[in-house]
Design a protein around this motif. Sequence first.
Motif, short mmCIF file in Angstrom:
data_model
loop_
_atom_site.label_atom_id
_atom_site.label_comp_id
_atom_site.label_asym_id
_atom_site.label_seq_id
_atom_site.Cartn_x
_atom_site.Cartn_y
_atom_site.Cartn_z
N GLU A 96 -2.51 -0.83 -14.83
CA GLU A 96 -3.15 -1.66 -13.81
C GLU A 96 -2.33 -1.66 -12.52
OE1 GLU A 96 -5.91 -3.23 -13.40
OE2 GLU A 96 -6.83 -3.10 -15.38
N ALA A 97 -1.02 -1.81 -12.66
CA ALA A 97 -0.15 -1.83 -11.49
C ALA A 97 -0.20 -0.49 -10.76
CB ALA A 97 1.29 -2.15 -11.91
N ALA A 98 -0.25 0.59 -11.52
CA ALA A 98 -0.31 1.93 -10.91
C ALA A 98 -1.58 2.08 -10.08
CB ALA A 98 -0.26 3.00 -11.99
N LYS A 99 -2.69 1.63 -10.61
CA LYS A 99 -3.95 1.71 -9.87
C LYS A 99 -3.93 0.80 -8.64
CE LYS A 99 -6.32 4.81 -12.01
NZ LYS A 99 -6.59 6.11 -11.31
N ASP A 100 -3.31 -0.37 -8.77
CA ASP A 100 -3.19 -1.28 -7.63
C ASP A 100 -2.40 -0.64 -6.49
OD1 ASP A 100 -4.62 -3.23 -8.93
OD2 ASP A 100 -2.87 -4.40 -9.55
N HIS A 101 -1.44 0.22 -6.86
CA HIS A 101 -0.60 0.90 -5.86
C HIS A 101 -1.20 2.22 -5.41
CE1 HIS A 101 3.01 -1.69 -5.74
NE2 HIS A 101 2.71 -1.98 -7.00
N GLY A 102 -2.39 2.55 -5.92
CA GLY A 102 -3.06 3.78 -5.51
C GLY A 102 -2.43 5.04 -6.07
N LEU A 103 -1.71 4.94 -7.19
CA LEU A 103 -1.07 6.11 -7.79
C LEU A 103 -2.07 6.91 -8.62
CD1 LEU A 103 2.30 4.54 -9.03
CD2 LEU A 103 1.75 5.52 -6.80
N LEU A 209 6.62 -2.05 -13.29
CA LEU A 209 6.49 -0.79 -12.58
C LEU A 209 6.99 -0.90 -11.14
CD1 LEU A 209 5.50 2.14 -12.42
CD2 LEU A 209 3.24 1.26 -11.81
N GLU A 210 6.72 -2.02 -10.49
CA GLU A 210 7.15 -2.20 -9.11
C GLU A 210 8.68 -2.08 -9.00
OE1 GLU A 210 3.20 -4.13 -9.55
OE2 GLU A 210 5.06 -4.12 -10.71
N ALA A 211 9.40 -2.64 -9.97
CA ALA A 211 10.85 -2.56 -9.95
C ALA A 211 11.32 -1.13 -10.19
CB ALA A 211 11.44 -3.49 -11.02
N LEU A 212 10.62 -0.42 -11.05
CA LEU A 212 10.97 0.98 -11.34
C LEU A 212 10.75 1.84 -10.10
CD1 LEU A 212 11.84 2.79 -13.76
CD2 LEU A 212 9.42 3.31 -14.06
N LEU A 213 9.65 1.61 -9.40
CA LEU A 213 9.36 2.40 -8.20
C LEU A 213 10.34 2.10 -7.09
CD1 LEU A 213 5.46 2.02 -8.08
CD2 LEU A 213 6.77 3.99 -8.90
N GLY A 214 10.92 0.91 -7.13
CA GLY A 214 11.85 0.52 -6.07
C GLY A 214 13.26 1.01 -6.29
N ASP A 215 13.54 1.52 -7.51
CA ASP A 215 14.90 1.99 -7.81
C ASP A 215 15.25 3.25 -7.02
OD1 ASP A 215 15.27 -0.06 -9.52
OD2 ASP A 215 15.07 1.11 -11.37
#
Length: 215
Positions: A96-103, A209-215
Amino acid sequence: MPTRALVFDFDGTLADTESAVLQSWQEVFRAHGTELPLDAWYAVIGTQHTTPAMFALLAEHAPGIDPEALRPKSKARVFELLETLGPREGVETYLEAAKDHGLKLAVASSSSGAWVNPHLERLGIARYFDAVLTGDRHKAKPDPDLYLAALEALKTNAKETIAFEDTPHGVTAAKAAGLTCVAVPNAITESLDFGQADVVLPSFAAKPLEALLGD
C-alpha cells in the motif's frame, strides 16, 4: 538516485509458503522411514531445483520409489497446508505504501507462473503488481535473469530499484543484477548467511517502507 520500483521474491518473502513445502517434504521422508537433512533443503531453497533434488535424495534412502506416484499426494498436502496462509506480516502495508508513493512493483520468482499467480490472487495482492516474472520463462535464481527481466518489464534501472528476498540464493541473484537487496528472512531461512544483503530485516513490520526509502 530516488527509488522508483520494488521487486519482491514470492515464496518465503511475500508469503511463507516455504514452511508448508518443507513440512510436506519432511512428512514424505518420514513416511519412507528417514529424515530430510535440512542442509540438503537449504542448498536448494530459493532455486528451481527443489523438487528434483528432494526426489533424488529420497531415492538414495528409499530405493525403488516412484516420484511420479508420490508427486500428486505431495502437491495436495502442500495446498492443504497453505489453505489458511496469508501474506507475511507487514507485506500489505508495504505494498500500500509503495503504491501511495507511485512506485512500480514486480514479483520475481523462481517458481512457475502456474504456482505464483494463483497464490497472488488467493492472497488478495495480485492487483498491486505491474509485472510477474517466473522461473518457467526465465532462468531461476541465483542467476540474475529474473531480476533483469523485472527491470525491463518495469522500465527502470537497477540503481532505482530495491529487491526483497528471503534466501541467500535470491540475494545473490538480485545483487548480480545490480539491485539494492533487502533480506527479510522467515522462520525457515533466518539462520542462513545474508552477508551479501544491503539490509536485513526480521520482518516487514520491523521498519516502515518510508524509513527504508529514506536510508
